[in-house]
Design a protein around this motif. Structure first.
Motif, PDB file in Angstrom:
ATOM      1  N   GLU A  60       0.865  -1.187   0.000  1.00  0.00           N
ATOM      2  CA  GLU A  60       0.000   0.000   0.000  1.00  0.00           C
ATOM      3  C   GLU A  60       0.898   1.233   0.000  1.00  0.00           C
ATOM      4  O   GLU A  60       1.864   1.281   0.770  1.00  0.00           O
ATOM      5  N   PRO A  61       0.619   2.210  -0.861  1.00  0.00           N
ATOM      6  CA  PRO A  61       1.459   3.420  -0.836  1.00  0.00           C
ATOM      7  C   PRO A  61       1.446   4.074   0.543  1.00  0.00           C
ATOM      8  O   PRO A  61       0.448   3.982   1.255  1.00  0.00           O
ATOM      9  N   ASP A  62       2.546   4.686   0.863  1.00  0.00           N
ATOM     10  CA  ASP A  62       2.675   5.308   2.184  1.00  0.00           C
ATOM     11  C   ASP A  62       2.760   6.831   1.996  1.00  0.00           C
ATOM     12  O   ASP A  62       3.843   7.379   1.816  1.00  0.00           O
ATOM     13  N   PRO A  63       1.626   7.507   2.012  1.00  0.00           N
ATOM     14  CA  PRO A  63       1.646   8.958   1.730  1.00  0.00           C
ATOM     15  C   PRO A  63       2.358   9.763   2.823  1.00  0.00           C
ATOM     16  O   PRO A  63       2.770  10.888   2.588  1.00  0.00           O
ATOM     17  N   PHE A  65       5.165   8.930   4.201  1.00  0.00           N
ATOM     18  CA  PHE A  65       6.585   8.601   4.283  1.00  0.00           C
ATOM     19  C   PHE A  65       7.437   9.869   4.319  1.00  0.00           C
ATOM     20  O   PHE A  65       8.346  10.008   5.128  1.00  0.00           O
ATOM     21  N   TRP A  66       7.147  10.803   3.406  1.00  0.00           N
ATOM     22  CA  TRP A  66       7.967  12.011   3.344  1.00  0.00           C
ATOM     23  C   TRP A  66       7.946  12.780   4.655  1.00  0.00           C
ATOM     24  O   TRP A  66       8.973  13.288   5.112  1.00  0.00           O
ATOM     25  N   ARG A  68       7.581  11.694   7.667  1.00  0.00           N
ATOM     26  CA  ARG A  68       8.464  11.074   8.661  1.00  0.00           C
ATOM     27  C   ARG A  68       9.929  11.207   8.243  1.00  0.00           C
ATOM     28  O   ARG A  68      10.802  11.516   9.046  1.00  0.00           O
ATOM     29  N   PHE A  69      10.135  11.014   6.944  1.00  0.00           N
ATOM     30  CA  PHE A  69      11.516  11.060   6.450  1.00  0.00           C
ATOM     31  C   PHE A  69      12.113  12.458   6.603  1.00  0.00           C
ATOM     32  O   PHE A  69      13.294  12.612   6.929  1.00  0.00           O
ATOM     33  N   SER A  70      11.276  13.494   6.367  1.00  0.00           N
ATOM     34  CA  SER A  70      11.816  14.858   6.438  1.00  0.00           C
ATOM     35  C   SER A  70      12.315  15.178   7.844  1.00  0.00           C
ATOM     36  O   SER A  70      13.279  15.918   8.013  1.00  0.00           O
ATOM     37  N   MET A  72      13.639  12.965   9.872  1.00  0.00           N
ATOM     38  CA  MET A  72      14.932  12.272   9.974  1.00  0.00           C
ATOM     39  C   MET A  72      16.011  13.031   9.203  1.00  0.00           C
ATOM     40  O   MET A  72      17.155  13.167   9.652  1.00  0.00           O
ATOM     41  N   LEU A  73      15.620  13.539   8.027  1.00  0.00           N
ATOM     42  CA  LEU A  73      16.573  14.281   7.195  1.00  0.00           C
ATOM     43  C   LEU A  73      17.047  15.537   7.919  1.00  0.00           C
ATOM     44  O   LEU A  73      18.231  15.891   7.876  1.00  0.00           O
ATOM     45  N   GLU A  74      16.110  16.178   8.585  1.00  0.00           N
ATOM     46  CA  GLU A  74      16.458  17.404   9.314  1.00  0.00           C
ATOM     47  C   GLU A  74      17.458  17.084  10.426  1.00  0.00           C
ATOM     48  O   GLU A  74      18.439  17.800  10.624  1.00  0.00           O
ATOM     49  N   HIS A  76      19.468  14.633  10.440  1.00  0.00           N
ATOM     50  CA  HIS A  76      20.724  14.287   9.775  1.00  0.00           C
ATOM     51  C   HIS A  76      21.489  15.555   9.401  1.00  0.00           C
ATOM     52  O   HIS A  76      22.710  15.635   9.583  1.00  0.00           O
ATOM     53  N   ARG A  77      20.759  16.550   8.895  1.00  0.00           N
ATOM     54  CA  ARG A  77      21.421  17.812   8.517  1.00  0.00           C
ATOM     55  C   ARG A  77      22.043  18.475   9.730  1.00  0.00           C
ATOM     56  O   ARG A  77      23.140  19.018   9.664  1.00  0.00           O
TER      57      ARG A  77
END
Lengths: 476, 248
Positions: A60-63, A65-66, A68-70, A72-74, A76-77
């Protein structure tokens, strides 16, 4: 047809269902299949298998995801912005290690405190002695006092000034392009090319009487500046005004500025033929007036910082020099010339024997390769900016000195000397051409070589331009 | 060295020259206004127009090729990474799910794959397509994970995973009407050694060509053929009852 091995059959069938067999292989396999029912069954099963595997429904697509990922990305930055040269998690370990090292150094220092203190004390005393007490106090003398016009011209054009009657030692100043300036005291380069007399200069450039007057005034100015810029003390100290390193460029630009275009061209040619450290190019046709030239010189910042060199140490220090008092003393001292000569010889002997230590801000080297040689390099940031000679419609730029041409030496051998800034990444590079081949000589590394197969043609001698000079060198 | 398409170049030039409103500043959320990162020196009216164009530009960016987006990223517009992630997140999730069949692990692994890609994207040289490059990162991450698990369970590099194979046999033995075909296929794949499993997943599930698989797995095409053949032979053996049932 003989039965194929199971491995071969599996490989063929697998490639067959993916449609990657060649035409011949496909026909061979299809012919084989006609006579081998087991192979047909395997093929059918493989097709079913492929269908079963590829039938797997996607997730099932995971709308979200971004979103949650953003986060994590932040994070990481932020972690990336950690300026430590190692991951932050190692910080405690590194701190512990650092603390340990400090402790070890502290323990060693305490254990050896007496020799260390003695060493520091000696050095401090030496510097203090040079700086506060002995330095040029009461016994100050200009190293050059009665230099003639030819010598001044020599310095103005080439930055070289003989220090003794036999010209066995000379003072040289040099601009090292982006790095800064260099002041050298040592044996002169055995190069008769770099000598020019006033008569030669006048006959080559052919200035008018008015221009000659201006040039005389300029040389007179240079003479005074030189006399006030190189001083000696009776404790074997030489102090050289850091400004002196810039005088060469100022003089070349000022002399060029007072000349007409054809005279400037002849002057430029003279500089090239005599292998001067600077080259000139015109930005206008109108000569500058003497007023403008001297106004430009007046704008030249006059620093009172001297490079003070003793056989033991090196300083870059502010020294207030009262040249008026010095001149009066010279006039009263009938033995002045003799005193200076004795001092000069003693100093040079001492320098020749000593190994100079380096001090941050300068690089000093002495001794090993050329006895009695002192070379002080002053970074640009320690020097005041020279007024822009473009205001005099003249562009003066450092020109590579004549390079020692590497082997092979050949008849009709040509090379181009770039001004420093035009070389690749600022590395002074000499290109030379022979028989349609291009070679390069890296001035820094001393490496030379031809690029095979590069046909660029033999270049003709070219006039100095913004890229530099093209020069023909004949085999000796 | 790959040469940019005219679309790539034409797509980037307006961004670099600030003809449009340019960059998404950071990672903008839907409904929030995006700011103009580069100073354009335009009048207020022009800037307002610019912001209007920004939203239109978001849509336009969404339709840009990977190459254009990567070039923008490499020239400082890191906001475009959102588009790249959204474009490939499902493929990467599905790839990792096909390898591991583990809902809990794939979320973290997918995020890690995109973090690694984010770190490496400034050095992307357009020598391969973005998605094969991204697949390679995902496959390498998957391999690391498989190795970790293998060391924990003493798996074989060459043979079927006995534990999973026994589980598969148990489930295969039940009444055919109660079998879950999808689960059986998943277990069959899971029992395969790493390199065989990856080859089948990339070929039969993701539909990559042999060349692309070779690029992703960093091996020769002949090796891909051989691995696929051996993987299918193993799968055929382990899923035999199911295949016979399907054939009949």
């Amino acid at each position: 047809m003989n039965p194929w091995s199971p491995e071969k059959l599996s490989l063929k069938l697998s490639s067959y269902i993916d449609g990657v067999l060649s035409e011949t292989e496909r026909k061979d396999l299809e012919a084989y299949l006609l006579t081998h029912p087991d192979a047909q069954r395997e093929l059918a099963e493989l097709k079913n298998l492929k269908n079963l595997v590829s039938a797997k429904p996607p997730l099932e697509p995971d709308p979200a995801f971004w979103t949650r990922f953003s986060v994590m990305l932040e994070k990481h930055r932020e972690a990336e912005q950690n300026l430590l040269p190692f991951p932050r998690k190692y910080l405690p370990a590194v701190l512990s290690l650092g603390l340990g090292l400090v402790l070890v150094v502290a323990i060693l220092t305490v254990q050896n405190r007496l020799p260390l203190l003695q060493f520091v004390s000696e050095k401090t005393e030496a510097v203090k002695q040079v700086y506060n007490e002995g330095i040029l106090k009461g016994s100050i003398l200009p190293l050059f006092s009665h230099i003639d016009k030819n010598q001044v011209l020599q310095f103005a054009l080439f930055g070289v000034l003989p220090m003794d009657a036999n010209a066995e030692t000379s003072l040289r100043v040099d601009e090292k392009a982006e790095k800064g300036y260099r002041i050298e005291v040592g044996r002169p380069v055995k190069d008769n090319l770099r000598r020019v007399t006033m008569d030669e200069f006048l006959s080559e450039v052919r200035p008018t009487a008015e221009q000659k007057g201006t040039i005389d005034s300029l040389l007179d100015f240079a003479r005074h500046r030189i006399e006030g810029s190189v001083l000696v003390g009776d404790n074997d100290v030489v102090a050289i005004n850091a400004d002196l390193a810039q005088l060469n460029r100022v003089m070349v630009s000022s002399i060029a500025a007072c000349l007409e275009t054809p005279q400037r061209a002849r002057f430029g040619k003279l500089l090239v033929s005599k292998d001067a450290p600077y080259m000139i190019s015109s930005k206008g046709h109108i000569p500058a007036t003497p007023e403008k030239i001297f106004e430009n010189i007046r704008r030249m910042p006059h620093e009172d910082h001297f490079v003070v060199v003793t056989p033991e140490t090196l300083l870059y220090s502010q020294i207030n020099v009262d040249m008026g008092r010095i001149r009066r003393e010279i006039e009263q001292n009938v033995n002045f010339q003799k005193d200076v000569q004795v001092t000069r010889e003693r100093i040079l002997r001492r320098f020749a024997r000593s190994e100079l230590g380096g001090i941050p801000r300068f690089t000093a080297k002495a001794g090993a390769e050329t006895p009695g040689f002192i070379s002080v390099e002053i970074e640009n940031r320690w020097m005041p900016a020279v007024p822009d000679p473009e205001q005099l419609h003249v562009v003066v730029m450092p020109r590579m000195r004549r390079m020692v041409i590497p082997q092979p030496r050949m008849e009709g051998y040509e090379f181009r000397v770039f001004s420093d800034s035009s070389g690749p990444e600022g590395i002074p590079t000499v290109q030379f051409f022979r028989f349609g081949q291009r070679g390069e000589f890296n001035v820094d590394s001393g490496e030379a070589g031809f690029h095979g197969g590069v046909h660029v043609g033999i270049q003709q001698r070219a006039k100095p331009d913004s890229l530099g000079h093209q020069v023909r060198v004949r085999e000796r | 060295m790959r040469i940019f398409s005219s679309e790539a170049i034409l797509g980037v030039i307006p961004q670099l020259w600030n003809i449009g409103p340019v960059a998404l500043d950071g990672i903008p959320e839907e409904g929030k206004s995006t700011s103009i990162r580069r100073s354009t020196g335009r009048t207020m009216e022009q800037q307002t127009k610019g912001q209007t164009v920004t939203r239109a530009n978001d849509v336009a960016l969404d339709q840009k090729s990977d190459e254009v987006l990567i070039t923008l990223f490499q020239t400082g517009d890191q906001g475009v990474y959102k588009i790249l992630v959204q474009r490939y997140q499902e493929r990467i999730r599905n790839l990792l799910y096909s390898i591991f069949h583990d809902d809990h692990a794939i979320e973290d692994m997918t995020q890690e794959v995109f973090i690694k890609a984010y770190e490496a994207l400034p050095r992307f040289r357009f020598e391969s397509s973005f998605y094969t490059w991204l697949y390679r990162i995902a496959v390498n991450r998957g391999r690391d994970e498989m190795r970790k698990r293998r060391f924990r369970k003493f798996f074989s590099f060459q043979h079927l995973d006995e534990t999973v194979f026994k589980e598969l046999q148990t489930k295969m033995a039940v009444n055919p009407e109660n079998r879950d075909t999808e689960e059986l296929v998943a277990l069959g794949l899971k029992a395969l050694p790493e390199k065989f499993r990856l080859a089948v997943v990339l070929k039969d599930i993701d539909g990559l060509s042999y060349e692309e698989i070779a690029e992703v797995m960093q091996c020769e095409i002949g090796t891909v053929k051989s691995r696929l053949s051996r993987a299918r032979a193993m799968l055929r053996k382990s899923l035999q009852p199911l295949l016979q049932e399907v054939s009949s």
